[in-house]
Design a protein around this motif. Structure first.
Motif, PDB file in Angstrom:
ATOM      1  N   PRO A 198     -30.304  -1.231 -26.562  1.00 13.15           N
ATOM      2  CA  PRO A 198     -31.108  -0.013 -27.113  1.00 13.15           C
ATOM      3  C   PRO A 198     -30.130   1.292 -27.167  1.00 13.15           C
ATOM      4  O   PRO A 198     -29.360   1.614 -26.241  1.00 13.15           O
ATOM      5  CB  PRO A 198     -32.115   0.244 -25.955  1.00 13.15           C
ATOM      6  N   GLU A 199     -30.293   1.964 -28.275  1.00  9.90           N
ATOM      7  CA  GLU A 199     -29.558   3.311 -28.349  1.00  9.90           C
ATOM      8  C   GLU A 199     -30.278   4.092 -28.841  1.00  9.90           C
ATOM      9  O   GLU A 199     -31.332   4.081 -29.597  1.00  9.90           O
ATOM     10  CB  GLU A 199     -28.244   3.291 -29.398  1.00  9.90           C
ATOM     11  N   ARG A 200     -30.132   5.469 -28.088  1.00  7.77           N
ATOM     12  CA  ARG A 200     -31.207   6.661 -28.468  1.00  7.77           C
ATOM     13  C   ARG A 200     -30.109   8.019 -28.587  1.00  7.77           C
ATOM     14  O   ARG A 200     -29.063   7.696 -28.243  1.00  7.77           O
ATOM     15  CB  ARG A 200     -32.267   6.692 -27.461  1.00  7.77           C
ATOM     16  N   VAL A 201     -30.652   8.887 -28.975  1.00 11.46           N
ATOM     17  CA  VAL A 201     -29.986  10.197 -28.921  1.00 11.46           C
ATOM     18  C   VAL A 201     -29.707  10.578 -27.704  1.00 11.46           C
ATOM     19  O   VAL A 201     -30.430  10.711 -26.674  1.00 11.46           O
ATOM     20  CB  VAL A 201     -30.751  11.284 -29.753  1.00 11.46           C
ATOM     21  N   TYR A 202     -28.576  10.918 -27.407  1.00  4.58           N
ATOM     22  CA  TYR A 202     -27.750  11.227 -26.140  1.00  4.58           C
ATOM     23  C   TYR A 202     -27.798  12.967 -26.157  1.00  4.58           C
ATOM     24  O   TYR A 202     -27.417  13.471 -26.983  1.00  4.58           O
ATOM     25  CB  TYR A 202     -26.472  10.881 -25.827  1.00  4.58           C
ATOM     26  N   PRO A 203     -28.356  13.538 -25.000  1.00  7.56           N
ATOM     27  CA  PRO A 203     -28.604  14.694 -24.741  1.00  7.56           C
ATOM     28  C   PRO A 203     -27.214  15.541 -24.515  1.00  7.56           C
ATOM     29  O   PRO A 203     -26.983  15.337 -23.631  1.00  7.56           O
ATOM     30  CB  PRO A 203     -29.712  15.044 -23.741  1.00  7.56           C
TER      31      PRO A 203
END
Length: 186
Positions: free
Chosen positions: A170-175
């Motif tokens: 799972p990859e999502r936007v890194y803050p």
């Protein structure tokens, strides 16, 4: 930073996963030791990538010579952000790049079938002056993903791209802190 240049990654509160491809000798030694050790080179830049699919494109799903083994390298978020704080984009001033401890490059993200997408993935080159810090302080875990990669590649080749997609990390936007985001922008 424009949204097509967002860092996407698999991360939790303390760590972020990078992907690297290695020849068997390096991967086996690292997995046995639980950390990078010889024959891993501490004298040259190592490139880490938070995009699994970009590395699959680069390594041809672990079929490219010298890139037959895929490791998930879990590093501290503190280390990841320290690397970015030292980074200079490869598209920037050549003199600044030559002196930089860390290089940042943006390349088109890839689909499971390898097609270029309309957003970009970051590749981070950790220079030899930070390699030991990376290997000894930032890395907190190594996982061999090669069997999973081979199975997903077989699915893609056999027309099962949707099934392969479900196997991906799972990859999502890194803050990112806005200052870090500005620093690494192309």
């Amino acid at each position: 930073m424009p949204s097509q240049y967002e860092v996407r990654a698999d991360f939790d509160a303390r760590t972020v996963v990078m992907y690297q491809a290695f020849p068997p000798a390096i991967a086996d030694a690292a997995l046995r030791a639980g950390r990078f050790t010889a024959p891993f080179s501490f004298n040259r830049m190592t490139w880490i990538k938070p995009s699994f699919l970009w590395l699959m494109h680069r390594s041809n799903w672990a079929r490219k010579p010298g890139q037959e083994r895929i490791l998930a390298v879990r590093i501290t978020r503190e280390g990841w952000e320290a690397a970015l704080a030292h980074a200079v984009p490869t598209t920037g001033d050549p003199a600044a790049l030559a002196a930089a401890a860390v290089h940042v490059q943006w390349d088109p993200e890839r689909s499971v079938r390898g097609a270029a997408l309309n957003h970009y993935s970051i590749q981070v080159g950790v220079g030899r002056h930070l390699i030991r810090t990376f290997a000894e302080e930032w890395v907190v875990g190594l996982t061999d993903l090669t069997p999973q990669v081979r199975k997903a590649a077989e699915l893609v080749r056999g027309g099962g791209a949707a099934r392969a997609q479900r196997m991906l990390p799972p990859e999502r936007v890194y803050p990112l802190d806005p200052e870090l985001a500005r620093r690494i922008s192309p």
